[in-house]
Design a protein around this motif. Sequence first.
Motif, short mmCIF file in Angstrom:
data_model
loop_
_atom_site.label_atom_id
_atom_site.label_comp_id
_atom_site.label_asym_id
_atom_site.label_seq_id
_atom_site.Cartn_x
_atom_site.Cartn_y
_atom_site.Cartn_z
N THR A 19 0.84 -1.20 0.00
CA THR A 19 0.00 0.00 0.00
C THR A 19 0.87 1.25 0.00
N LEU A 20 1.90 1.25 0.86
CA LEU A 20 2.80 2.41 0.91
C LEU A 20 3.51 2.61 -0.42
N ASN A 21 3.95 1.49 -1.05
CA ASN A 21 4.57 1.59 -2.37
C ASN A 21 3.60 2.20 -3.37
N GLY A 22 2.36 1.75 -3.29
CA GLY A 22 1.33 2.27 -4.19
C GLY A 22 1.13 3.76 -3.98
N LEU A 23 1.14 4.18 -2.71
CA LEU A 23 0.95 5.61 -2.42
C LEU A 23 2.16 6.42 -2.92
N VAL A 34 2.35 2.42 14.20
CA VAL A 34 0.95 2.01 14.06
C VAL A 34 0.85 0.76 13.20
N LEU A 35 1.64 0.71 12.10
CA LEU A 35 1.56 -0.41 11.19
C LEU A 35 2.57 -1.48 11.51
N GLY A 36 3.54 -1.15 12.37
CA GLY A 36 4.55 -2.11 12.75
C GLY A 36 5.55 -2.40 11.65
N ILE A 37 5.81 -1.42 10.78
CA ILE A 37 6.80 -1.64 9.71
C ILE A 37 7.70 -0.42 9.59
N GLY A 38 8.86 -0.62 8.96
CA GLY A 38 9.73 0.50 8.66
C GLY A 38 9.59 0.85 7.19
N TYR A 39 9.80 2.14 6.87
CA TYR A 39 9.65 2.53 5.47
C TYR A 39 10.63 3.65 5.15
N ALA A 40 11.08 3.70 3.88
CA ALA A 40 12.08 4.70 3.49
C ALA A 40 11.56 6.11 3.75
N THR A 41 12.38 6.90 4.48
CA THR A 41 11.97 8.25 4.86
C THR A 41 11.66 9.11 3.65
N VAL A 42 12.52 8.99 2.61
CA VAL A 42 12.37 9.87 1.45
C VAL A 42 11.01 9.68 0.80
N ARG A 43 10.52 8.44 0.85
CA ARG A 43 9.23 8.16 0.22
C ARG A 43 8.08 8.75 1.03
N LEU A 44 8.24 8.73 2.36
CA LEU A 44 7.20 9.32 3.20
C LEU A 44 7.12 10.83 2.95
N TYR A 45 8.31 11.46 2.85
CA TYR A 45 8.32 12.90 2.58
C TYR A 45 7.75 13.19 1.19
N LEU A 46 8.00 12.26 0.26
CA LEU A 46 7.46 12.43 -1.09
C LEU A 46 5.94 12.55 -1.05
N MET A 47 5.31 11.68 -0.23
CA MET A 47 3.85 11.73 -0.13
C MET A 47 3.40 13.06 0.45
N VAL A 48 4.12 13.51 1.49
CA VAL A 48 3.79 14.80 2.11
C VAL A 48 3.93 15.91 1.06
N PHE A 49 5.03 15.83 0.29
CA PHE A 49 5.30 16.85 -0.71
C PHE A 49 4.19 16.89 -1.76
N LEU A 62 -5.70 5.79 -7.88
CA LEU A 62 -6.23 4.54 -8.41
C LEU A 62 -5.16 3.76 -9.16
N ILE A 63 -4.45 4.46 -10.06
CA ILE A 63 -3.48 3.76 -10.92
C ILE A 63 -2.27 3.31 -10.12
N GLY A 64 -1.76 4.20 -9.24
CA GLY A 64 -0.59 3.84 -8.43
C GLY A 64 -0.87 2.61 -7.57
N LEU A 65 -1.99 2.64 -6.86
CA LEU A 65 -2.32 1.51 -5.99
C LEU A 65 -2.58 0.25 -6.81
N ALA A 66 -3.35 0.40 -7.91
CA ALA A 66 -3.67 -0.78 -8.72
C ALA A 66 -2.40 -1.42 -9.26
N GLU A 67 -1.44 -0.57 -9.70
CA GLU A 67 -0.21 -1.12 -10.25
C GLU A 67 0.55 -1.94 -9.21
N GLN A 68 0.67 -1.37 -7.99
CA GLN A 68 1.45 -2.05 -6.96
C GLN A 68 0.74 -3.31 -6.45
N TYR A 69 -0.59 -3.22 -6.22
CA TYR A 69 -1.32 -4.43 -5.81
C TYR A 69 -1.21 -5.48 -6.90
N GLY A 70 -1.33 -5.03 -8.16
CA GLY A 70 -1.22 -5.98 -9.28
C GLY A 70 0.12 -6.67 -9.29
#
Lengths: 288, 321
Positions: free
Chosen positions: A8-12, A133-148, A247-255
């Motif tokens: 999900t995070l990758n999709g976002l 909350v999710l119990g996982i680690g994730y790349a900081t740069v990607r989190l900031y990307l979403m904020v940006f 829609l497309i980002g999430l669908a691509e990653q789930y796919g």
Amino acid sequence: MTLFFVVTLNGLTLAALYFLAASGFSLIFGLMRTVNMAHGALLLFGGYVGWSVVDATGLWALGVMAGGLAAALAGALVQIGVLGRMQGDELRQTLASIAISIILADLMLWIWGGTTYQVRTPSWLTGGTRIEVLGIGYATVRLYLMVFALSVGVGLWLFIQKTRIGAVIRAGVDDQDMLRALGYPINRIFVLVFAMGGMLAGMAGVIAGSALSIAPGTDLQFLLSSLVVVIVGGMGSVGGAALGALLIGLAEQYGLAYAPTYAAVVTFVIMVFVLAVRPQGLLGRAEA
Amino acid sequence: MRYFLVLIPLALLPLLLNDFWVSQVLTRALILGVIALSLSFLATYLGVVSFAQVTLAGVAGYAVAYFGPNTVGLGFPLPLYVSLPIALLLSMAAGALIGLVARRSRGIYAIMITLAIGVAFFYFTRQNYALFNGFTGFSGVIAPKMGEGNWGDPMPLYFLALGVSVICVVLVNGFVRSPLGLAVQAVRDAPGRLLALGIPTTYPIVAAFAFSGLIAGSGGILNVWFQERVSSFSVGIGPIIDVLIISVIGGLRHPTGAFVGAIVYVMLDIFAIDLIDRDRFNLLIGIVLLAIVMAAPNGLHQLAIDWVGKLRGRAEQPRTN
């Protein structure tokens, strides 16, 4: 469950990049009816310039700005030099912008070669962040990307809805001839919007180079995703670009995660379905 | 009569040229011309620029590879008289399907949708191994035997390509004069009026796309026999843009201009190495495309007609005085 959260995070992440790329594309189309096929090339150009600046100075923020400005300048030049001369002839504009994208792609291959580049990120963007909350680690740069991406989206919306120039642009989308008759310098507004679209693309390029990587081919990848995103979301609306990108980002990653063989087809099925039900896109307005 | 004047030199050319010219220049140009013809046909008579014609050619090409001899051990070999109709039917069906998806879209929307379809097909062929053998595709797809040699040899393939080109041009000319062809042109000119007359627009659009699938499919089959392989690269963004460039050079409003565009493109491709660095071919072709779009938006074909008209006009001027 961890896989689901990561996917999900990758999709976002992907959705955020798609939105940054598609919003400029959609803005240009909304006002000028120009399908700017060189949009992906502008994005890659911004990314390369950003990489070079970061490589030379070590300042990441400067790289993002330089990439954005370089692509904005290139976009303005494209509009003044080529596309503006055939305003109103959409097919010719599309073909000319394809030619420009071929030329730009080859020039960039000449200058920067075929290697894959990753923009060096400052220490506060490097490494991972633990999301309790999710119990996982994730790349900081990607989190900031979403904020940006989120702040760009809100900023763009405020600009278009609340400022005077935004009002002029909206008026241009609705009735170009009337705006011209009222004495607004429509050609200068066109160049401005083209530069803005280029700037969004260029910044997206640098950020894509930081969060993922850039190489020849990145231009096409983002051009095509922008196309699909705006077809699904609806042309010329910031909200549509956001919804389509999600829609497309999430669908691509789930796919990719759950049905790897058919990942490309998932996107396509969404597009066909939207076209069948709402040809103007989910949030688009019907053509007059 | 006019066509025979063009055909006779084309039929005699192989006697004068060596195998390289016949196969790498003439045959290649004819094959590319047939595929581009299917694009120019849609652009001229339906008013839709489709980026999915290479996809349609690819469908027929993949079908011939899957149902014929190949060296990757995949597929279901069938005799030629079964596999060829299957290939053409499949490319027509794919064309009809694309027409159905894009039926409500015109102009730039149609461009974007057909482009997205083409690229989705490209990615699909890369990821699917059961039917398309993924990344590598099919190799060793040889043309059928003919006496001592085979149809894939330079001379036979040239005449085969020439024959198919002639048939396709005749078919296009016949189609646009038929009632269905007239309906297609009516959709281009005034879809609203057609609907008001009670004629649904979906059927002509789908028919035009299916017909373009037949033309593109014929070119696709020739292309597979020419290359002796078909893979995801045959349907990628590169060939898609190449075919578009060929149609634009020849003139999007002149179906037969596709062959003019194809010969110009092939010559540029071969002789660019003498003009500039081989690696910069894309730069050259991009500049050529930009120049054509800016200076001669109706293509070389129209440019030639205009020039001939001007020369004639000048020659006739004294007489009118």
